[in-house]
Design an enzyme around this catalytic site. Structure first.
Site, PDB file in Angstrom:
ATOM      1  N   ASP A   1      -8.264 -17.932  36.501  1.00  0.00           N
ATOM      2  CA  ASP A   1      -7.568 -17.158  37.310  1.00  0.00           C
ATOM      3  C   ASP A   1      -8.416 -16.325  38.278  1.00  0.00           C
ATOM      4  O   ASP A   1      -8.221 -15.118  38.189  1.00  0.00           O
ATOM      5  CB  ASP A   1      -6.427 -16.405  36.577  1.00  0.00           C
ATOM      6  CG  ASP A   1      -5.474 -15.781  37.269  1.00  0.00           C
ATOM      7  OD1 ASP A   1      -5.390 -16.216  38.392  1.00  0.00           O
ATOM      8  OD2 ASP A   1      -4.774 -15.185  36.896  1.00  0.00           O
TER       9      ASP A   1
ATOM     10  N   HIS B   1       2.228 -20.593  46.628  1.00  0.00           N
ATOM     11  CA  HIS B   1       1.932 -20.499  45.058  1.00  0.00           C
ATOM     12  C   HIS B   1       2.297 -21.950  44.416  1.00  0.00           C
ATOM     13  O   HIS B   1       2.918 -21.907  43.625  1.00  0.00           O
ATOM     14  CB  HIS B   1       2.582 -19.340  44.539  1.00  0.00           C
ATOM     15  CG  HIS B   1       1.842 -18.918  43.065  1.00  0.00           C
ATOM     16  ND1 HIS B   1       2.141 -19.586  41.904  1.00  0.00           N
ATOM     17  CD2 HIS B   1       1.200 -17.862  42.554  1.00  0.00           C
ATOM     18  CE1 HIS B   1       1.385 -19.065  41.016  1.00  0.00           C
ATOM     19  NE2 HIS B   1       0.582 -17.768  41.688  1.00  0.00           N
TER      20      HIS B   1
ATOM     21  N   ARG C   1      -2.751  -9.110  43.426  1.00  0.00           N
ATOM     22  CA  ARG C   1      -2.842  -7.850  42.892  1.00  0.00           C
ATOM     23  C   ARG C   1      -3.272  -6.659  43.609  1.00  0.00           C
ATOM     24  O   ARG C   1      -4.024  -6.618  44.666  1.00  0.00           O
ATOM     25  CB  ARG C   1      -3.590  -7.691  41.411  1.00  0.00           C
ATOM     26  CG  ARG C   1      -3.030  -8.589  40.526  1.00  0.00           C
ATOM     27  CD  ARG C   1      -3.819  -8.942  39.311  1.00  0.00           C
ATOM     28  NE  ARG C   1      -3.191  -9.513  38.275  1.00  0.00           N
ATOM     29  CZ  ARG C   1      -3.268 -11.073  38.169  1.00  0.00           C
ATOM     30  NH1 ARG C   1      -3.944 -11.676  39.305  1.00  0.00           N
ATOM     31  NH2 ARG C   1      -2.715 -11.672  37.253  1.00  0.00           N
TER      32      ARG C   1
ATOM     33  N   GLU D   1      -4.013 -21.396  45.329  1.00  0.00           N
ATOM     34  CA  GLU D   1      -3.256 -20.328  46.500  1.00  0.00           C
ATOM     35  C   GLU D   1      -4.365 -20.030  47.540  1.00  0.00           C
ATOM     36  O   GLU D   1      -5.176 -19.225  47.105  1.00  0.00           O
ATOM     37  CB  GLU D   1      -2.982 -19.306  45.280  1.00  0.00           C
ATOM     38  CG  GLU D   1      -2.052 -19.241  44.258  1.00  0.00           C
ATOM     39  CD  GLU D   1      -2.191 -18.199  43.300  1.00  0.00           C
ATOM     40  OE1 GLU D   1      -2.024 -17.176  43.595  1.00  0.00           O
ATOM     41  OE2 GLU D   1      -2.487 -18.519  42.009  1.00  0.00           O
TER      42      GLU D   1
END
Length: 387
Positions: free
Chosen positions: A283, A209, A103, A350
């Site tokens: 996450d 990913h 992000r 990831e």
């Protein structure tokens, strides 16, 4: 040392040759079904087979052998690979993600980087927001590298190299040329390397990913009993939009602590809201304690299939996502399409840099690249079995 210098020189020559071939990507020959053309790689000993498409340089299948010698496809995906582009849910199944993974707060950054958003100007950049109701940019924008057409520039029975030209896409500054090489080796080894060059100062932070289910939906329906080890004593503290707040969380005594191998679901009741408001699971971004590229930073295995994955990487961090928001029809080999991949049926792992470091200057992490400073990403996935 001499051998290392030779290999470095050989890599440089290879990159220059590929760059000359890719000066005009449109001139490179392509398969009729490009960018969804399938390339299959198999190790000479038959221990591993991987399939890729040019779209996103994406891995679509990964077959490794369980403890009984039976091959299983242990990654999620589609039977129809065009859904990598058209699926509105866009779960990001196994591609290369860029130009900036994870992000970006408010979809905005400055060069030089700053903590707070700056007034619009020549060194302030806005990337389209696509996450948390427009509060941030996720995985490089609406059409990041995972949703771009890559082109094959080199291929053998065990290796394929893709090229991507990012010409200021999504509002990032300058042009970035990237080469991704996927390869397989005897002994159940998959390797991915990425080399990128920039025409001017720009952030680059990439990831691969991959969604894993080491049972391939044979004998179990989720990954909560998969065993996980992460060599990390810190997790990035984030706000409700998964944006770093600056501090790090000490994992000691928390549900984040996987320094001693445990089942992913071992402290499941303690994971409410860890992956966001109303979300149960993970996450989160772990910061590795060590930088050894020869020692596994992360290990995942299943007692059901017996398949074990050891990951080594040159990246300083890893995002572990237990797929809370997943709801996508499965491949036929996984029991689809009548059944869906749903929450906790896979874990995305990831390998990455510090997340949103371009808006967190107090970390003193430099993710700005430019002519003379190239970007390099590499990760090795080693498969074996446990009794």
């Amino acid at each position: 040392m001499a051998a290392k210098k030779f290999l470095t020189a050989l890599l440089s020559v290879s990159i220059m040759v590929r760059a000359s071939l890719a000066t005009d990507p449109a001139a490179i020959p392509r398969a009729p079904d490009w960018p969804f053309d399938v390339t299959t790689l198999t190790a000479p000993d038959g221990s591993i087979t991987a399939k890729f498409v040019s779209f996103g340089a994406t891995m679509t299948e990964l077959w490794v052998k369980d403890r009984d010698g039976k091959a299983r496809d242990i990654i999620l995906g589609y039977d129809d690979n065009t859904k990598l582009l058209t699926d509105p849910a866009h779960p990001v199944f196994n591609p290369i993600v860029g130009r900036y993974a994870n992000r970006i707060k408010n979809g905005t950054f400055s060069i030089p980087i700053t903590k707070d958003p700056q007034p619009d100007g020549p060194n302030v950049y806005h990337i389209p927001t696509n996450d948390h109701d427009g509060q941030d940019t996720l995985h490089g924008g609406i059409y990041g590298w995972d949703r771009r057409n890559w082109t094959i520039v080199d291929r053998s029975k065990t290796s394929v190299t893709y090229f991507h030209l990012d010409d200021a896409d999504e509002g990032f500054p300058g042009t970035v040329k990237a080469f991704t090489t996927h390869s397989v080796e005897n002994g159940g080894i998959l390797k991915t390397t990425i080399h990128a060059t920039a025409s001017e100062k720009t952030p680059i932070m990439l990831t691969q990913h991959i969604y894993w289910n080491l049972d391939a939906f044979q004998g179990s329906e989720n990954i909560l009993e998969h065993k996980l080890h992460v060599d990390a004593s810190r997790v990035v503290a984030v706000d409700g939009d998964a944006i770093p707040t600056g501090p790090f969380i000490d994992v000691e005594g928390t549900a984040y602590d996987f320094r001693t191998t445990q089942a992913i679901g071992a402290r499941w009741n303690d994971t409410f809201d860890l992956c966001g408001p109303g979300c149960q699971g993970y996450d989160n971004c772990w910061i590795y304690d060590h930088a050894e590229e020869q020692v596994p930073d992360l290990t995942l295995w299943s007692d059901v299939s017996g398949i074990r994955l050891d990951v080594t990487t040159n990246n300083p961090a890893v995002q572990v996502y237990t797929a809370y928001w997943l709801d996508t029809p499965r491949k036929k080999v996984h029991g689809g399409p009548s059944l869906n991949y749903t929450k906790w049926t896979a874990v995305a792992i990831e390998q990455e840099g510090y997340i949103d470091a371009i808006n967190t200057p107090e970390w003193h992490v430099d993710q700005i690249y430019y002519p003379g400073k190239d970007y390099h990403w590499e990760t090795t996935y080693k498969f074996s079995t446990v009794n």
